[in-house]
Design a protein around this motif. Structure first.
Motif: not given
Length: 179
Positions: A22-36
């Protein structure tokens, strides 16, 4: 490897030699580009996957990957995939902490407070924490509106210019009054 579920928005599930990957990507639209926010979402996803007891778990900046035993029922793994999708969708809608807003808009806390006070920066609620006997309250911000502001740096530049000009006018008037 044969893909078992093509419908997932944030993860893939594949058969591998050890069982299921299982590979779960960290979606940019969920993080809005924030590292935090990316760090927080990696922590949430990692905790959910660890709870399912994988054989191995590896996380990096862009994804969290786990291998599950082949004897694990495929339905359980697909349920985890569905839960991950649901949680990422919830995360997308979570209101933003002031520090995240500072990071996304590349502004100082002083600018953020000034723009909240004069109504330029949107607020969608508040939260608090306790420090000793004192309750500290802080505003929360709507992710969709902050994302739009982050995509329009000209608005932030205009606000800064307006503040700079406004501050100069105040300084001139105060020198005239005392003068």
């Amino acid at each position: 490897m044969k893909a078992l579920d093509e419908r997932s928005r944030c993860a893939t599930l594949e058969e591998c030699d050890d069982g299921y990957r299982l590979t779960s990507r960290i979606p940019r639209d969920a993080t809005l580009g924030s590292r935090m926010r990316a760090k927080e979402l990696r922590r949430i996803i990692g905790r959910m996957i660890r709870h399912a007891k994988p054989l191995s778990l590896v996380a990096n900046e862009h994804e969290v990957s786990a291998v599950f035993d082949g004897s694990e029922p495929e339905a359980n793994i697909k349920r985890l995939l569905s839960d991950l999708n649901r949680r990422v969708d919830e995360f997308r809608r979570e209101r933003l902490h002031p520090r995240v807003v500072d990071e996304l808009l590349e502004i100082s806390s002083r600018e953020r407070r000034r723009w909240i006070k004069d109504g330029r920066l949107p607020i969608s609620g508040s939260a608090s924490f306790r420090r000793g006997k004192q309750d500290i309250h802080f505003p929360l911000h709507p992710p969709d509106r902050i994302a739009r502001l982050a995509q329009a740096p000209d608005i932030i530049a205009e606000w800064r210019e307006r503040d700079r000009v406004g501050t100069r006018d105040i300084d001139l008037r105060s020198s005239q009054v005392s003068g």
